[in-house]
Write an enzyme that holds these catalytic residues in place. Structure first.
Site, PDB file in Angstrom:
ATOM      1  N   LYS A 171      13.105  20.542  66.276  1.00 55.59           N
ATOM      2  CA  LYS A 171      13.368  19.449  67.209  1.00 55.59           C
ATOM      3  C   LYS A 171      12.070  19.104  67.927  1.00 55.59           C
ATOM      4  CE  LYS A 171      17.948  19.060  66.963  1.00 55.59           C
ATOM      5  NZ  LYS A 171      18.622  17.763  66.678  1.00 55.59           N
ATOM      6  N   GLU A 179      13.776  12.782  61.147  1.00 58.71           N
ATOM      7  CA  GLU A 179      15.016  12.165  61.601  1.00 58.71           C
ATOM      8  C   GLU A 179      14.741  11.374  62.860  1.00 58.71           C
ATOM      9  OE1 GLU A 179      18.939  14.230  62.476  1.00 58.71           O
ATOM     10  OE2 GLU A 179      17.982  15.596  61.068  1.00 58.71           O
ATOM     11  N   LYS A 235      27.450  12.409  59.994  1.00 52.18           N
ATOM     12  CA  LYS A 235      28.120  13.463  60.766  1.00 52.18           C
ATOM     13  C   LYS A 235      29.556  13.020  61.009  1.00 52.18           C
ATOM     14  CE  LYS A 235      23.969  14.755  63.388  1.00 52.18           C
ATOM     15  NZ  LYS A 235      23.294  14.640  64.691  1.00 52.18           N
ATOM     16  N   ASP A 294      19.712   8.862  62.187  1.00 49.15           N
ATOM     17  CA  ASP A 294      20.802   9.641  62.787  1.00 49.15           C
ATOM     18  C   ASP A 294      21.434   8.820  63.913  1.00 49.15           C
ATOM     19  OD1 ASP A 294      22.577  11.455  63.740  1.00 49.15           O
ATOM     20  OD2 ASP A 294      21.161  13.039  64.183  1.00 49.15           O
ATOM     21  N   ASP A 349      13.087  16.504  63.680  1.00 51.11           N
ATOM     22  CA  ASP A 349      14.051  15.599  64.309  1.00 51.11           C
ATOM     23  C   ASP A 349      13.534  15.212  65.687  1.00 51.11           C
ATOM     24  OD1 ASP A 349      16.187  14.149  65.200  1.00 51.11           O
ATOM     25  OD2 ASP A 349      17.696  15.712  64.856  1.00 51.11           O
TER      26      ASP A 349
HETATM   27 MG    MG Z   1      19.431  14.348  64.434  1.00 47.73          MG
END
Ligand code: MG
Length: 337
Positions: free
Chosen positions: A151, A202, A249, A227, A175
């Site tokens: 992240k 992402e 998701k 995303d 991400d």
């Molecule tokens: Mg993500």
């Protein structure tokens, strides 16, 4: 048809930090649907990013009115009509209904959806934002994983990626969670990441900055995955210039049926399909694992990040996600030691 819902606080192994938040407890809502002596289970993992809370999920579920003679397609149509702003709540019902149908018929959900059988696949494990020494320790604990997700999106993010890179040559996914607010800043960050073994990035910029991300995409060599820019199939047509693939998701799109539609849309546009998740129990992860046969990239680690999963189902062992077996979504309650 009877529906019971309860909130459960999931305990995280490590405090989890991304570009916009930090937390150690994650509340989810577990749903049990009973009809004709068969039960199906579902889960909502509400995200404040999308304006949902456990209370909003419970309120959505309380206000649901099912048709007298329930048929899965009709119920899902009815639920999806009012689900804007309540996609994780919709997903809980969608998952429970698919699980219930599969159990009634003795069939796994992937088969109900007309998808290829799920196979064992490597999944990434997410390393949240932390001090470089803690991130190095987490990477050490994740040595079985063949791909890691890091992240970023904070000030020191390149230092963090470098810290991870120094201790592993595992491919990395990055991400940014919308964290790079200008295209110039994003370009500088991505140029620095090129050559560091990054599989994809992402959501480099805020969801609405599609033009800026298309501009960036022309200038860099690392693929982009949507995303936050992608929730449901209605968002899809605008994404094609800005991204190389989409992160599906269940909690964003509203469950398995909308996810199936997104898979078809991505395939039709020759875009990559990534399966992602929120922090979830094995209910949500096992439902998503029904789609494994259609995925290019797998990021289903939500149930690995918690210590009080009430179910067994899809499980990553040595970095490989083993799909659940059995009818429905293939979960069973975990026996309490
Ligand atoms: Mg993500």
């Amino acid at each position: 048809m009877n529906i019971a819902a309860e909130t459960l606080d999931l305990h995280l192994r490590h405090t989890f930090t991304i570009s916009r938040s930090s937390r150690s407890l994650v509340p989810v809502v577990l749903v049990t649907l009973s009809h004709q002596g068969v039960q199906g289970v579902g889960e909502a993992s509400p995200s404040t990013r999308y304006g949902e809370t456990p209370e909003s999920v419970l309120s959505f579920l309380r206000n649901l009115r099912f048709p007298q003679e329930p048929e899965v397609g009709t119920i899902l149509d009815a639920v999806s009509r009012d689900a804007e702003g309540n996609r994780s709540a919709q997903a809980a019902i969608d998952i429970a209904l698919h699980d219930w149908s599969g159990r009634m018929l003795g069939t796994p959900v992937w088969q109900l959806l007309g998808l290829p059988a799920p196979v064992v696949r490597p999944t990434s494990l997410t390393i949240g934002i932390d001090k470089p020494e803690i991130m190095r320790q987490k990477v050490g604990e994740a040595s079985a994983f063949r791909v890691l997700k890091v992240k970023v999106g904070t000030e020191n993010d390149l230092l963090l990626v470098e810290a991870v890179r120094r201790v592993t040559d595992t491919p990395l996914r990055v991400d940014a969670n919308e964290g790079w607010k200008s295209k110039e800043l994003a370009l500088e960050k991505i140029r620095a990441l090129e050559g560091m073994g990054i599989e994809f990035i992402e959501q480099p910029m805020p969801a609405a900055c599609l033009r800026d991300m298309a501009w960036l995409r022309e200038r860099v060599n690392i693929p982009f995955i949507a995303d936050e820019s992608l929730r449901t199939v209605e968002d899809f047509p605008q994404l094609r210039e800005a991204f190389d693939g989409i992160n599906i998701k269940l909690m964003k799109c509203g469950g398995l049926r909308p996810a199936r539609a997104l898979i078809d849309a991505a395939r039709g546009a020759s875009m990559k399909v990534m399966l992602g998740c929120m922090i979830e129990t094995s209910v949500g992860i096992s439902a998503a694992a029904q789609l494994l046969g259609a995925a290019d990239y797998v990021d289903l680690d939500g149930n690995l990040l918690i210590t009080n999963d009430p179910y067994d189902g899809a499980a990553a062992i040595d970095g490989l996600l083993h799909p659940p077996t059995g009818p429905g979504i293939g979960v069973r309650p975990r026996s309490i030691a």
